[in-house]
Design an enzyme around this catalytic site. Sequence first.
Site, PDB file in Angstrom:
ATOM      1  N   LYS A  49     -29.552 -39.328 -30.147  1.00  0.00           N
ATOM      2  CA  LYS A  49     -30.686 -39.809 -29.351  1.00  0.00           C
ATOM      3  C   LYS A  49     -31.222 -41.115 -29.935  1.00  0.00           C
ATOM      4  O   LYS A  49     -31.531 -42.070 -29.213  1.00  0.00           O
ATOM      5  CB  LYS A  49     -31.798 -38.739 -29.323  1.00  0.00           C
ATOM      6  CG  LYS A  49     -31.432 -37.533 -28.471  1.00  0.00           C
ATOM      7  CD  LYS A  49     -32.317 -36.329 -28.733  1.00  0.00           C
ATOM      8  CE  LYS A  49     -31.739 -35.092 -28.039  1.00  0.00           C
ATOM      9  NZ  LYS A  49     -32.410 -33.851 -28.401  1.00  0.00           N
ATOM     10  N   GLN A  93     -37.300 -31.428 -31.688  1.00  0.00           N
ATOM     11  CA  GLN A  93     -35.951 -30.866 -31.582  1.00  0.00           C
ATOM     12  C   GLN A  93     -35.984 -29.344 -31.779  1.00  0.00           C
ATOM     13  O   GLN A  93     -36.555 -28.860 -32.756  1.00  0.00           O
ATOM     14  CB  GLN A  93     -35.040 -31.530 -32.631  1.00  0.00           C
ATOM     15  CG  GLN A  93     -33.594 -31.119 -32.547  1.00  0.00           C
ATOM     16  CD  GLN A  93     -32.911 -31.557 -31.240  1.00  0.00           C
ATOM     17  OE1 GLN A  93     -33.112 -32.665 -30.760  1.00  0.00           O
ATOM     18  NE2 GLN A  93     -32.133 -30.669 -30.656  1.00  0.00           N
ATOM     19  N   ASP A 116     -39.206 -34.152 -22.880  1.00  0.00           N
ATOM     20  CA  ASP A 116     -38.244 -33.109 -22.522  1.00  0.00           C
ATOM     21  C   ASP A 116     -38.672 -32.328 -21.275  1.00  0.00           C
ATOM     22  O   ASP A 116     -37.905 -31.542 -20.738  1.00  0.00           O
ATOM     23  CB  ASP A 116     -38.119 -32.100 -23.678  1.00  0.00           C
ATOM     24  CG  ASP A 116     -36.912 -32.374 -24.565  1.00  0.00           C
ATOM     25  OD1 ASP A 116     -35.941 -32.958 -24.050  1.00  0.00           O
ATOM     26  OD2 ASP A 116     -36.952 -31.988 -25.748  1.00  0.00           O
TER      27      ASP A 116
END
Length: 279
Positions: A49, A93, A116
Amino acid sequence: MTTLIEGKTVAQKIFDNLAHEISLLEKKPSLAVIIVGDDPASKIYVNLKKKKAHELGITSQVIELDESVSEQELLKKIDSLNNDPAVNAILVQMPLPEHINPVNVIEKINPLKDVDCFHPYNIGRIATGNKSYVYPCTPKGIFRLLDFYNIPVEGKHAVVVGRSNIVGRPLAQMLLNENATVTICHSRTKNLSEITKTADILISAAGCPALIKKDMVKDGAVVIDVGINRKSDGKLCGDVDFENVKEKASFITPVPGGVGPMTICSLMCNTMDLFKLQN
Ligand code: NAD
């Protein structure tokens, strides 16, 4: 004739446009990624990422916290990023160590920075048929593929196999919002093949190799394979028995190179969308 849906190519086109758009900006979008602990797979995902953000001109920072960090400390860190005007997008994460409740973490992120799209505010907006600040990355990536290949959704019977919070559930809501007739199947569904056979658009996100076989697919169906599974020889495969199903499908995604590249693509697009919303 079966058309192969080439996610890698579509993602690259979107990246090229995004990089160009960002190059014209004076102030750049910025992404903050928090990683807790040393899980090797999580480290690989975070590095990917970071690398992609850098290539596109997105400013990124990775905050590495020790495995033993308390939930309170993590929530405090998120709060400081929420209040930092230089940060547009926040990602924590997953998975987190067991002593940290992921629900508290997800709900701490400001929905306006929820890259997200895990926050119940954004998910709730989608579930009630309203516009959200952002959309979950894998479902949004699937929509981008359908859009690129001019595959209409309205009025179609879409069957989603899998009901996870990151793929199946939000995807089903988004399909419904686009006027598909939606059926959700899962591990307790009886007669799975009777249902999949009626799908105009069949999307599998179960994580089971070769779950979807040729006799479970209608002639001419659009088949989207979200699954990423590792075979005994170490190679990746999806949920769909690709070689046989492709003879019946009108469109089909390969694994790898189908849905996978679209997920990180959506993440970068979400960062840009949040930047725009905040500016
Ligand atoms: P999950 O394990 O959280 O959920 C799997 C879902 O599939 C569950 O709802 C379960 O009920 C259902 N299921 C499992 N076995 C089934 C069966 N035999 N019949 C019918 N339903 C069944 O998984 P997830 O996080 O949604 O991921 C699903 C798959 O998609 C995994 O292989 C994962 O690696 C992959 N994935 C890929 C991407 C991508 O970018 N391509 C993104 C996220 C997940």
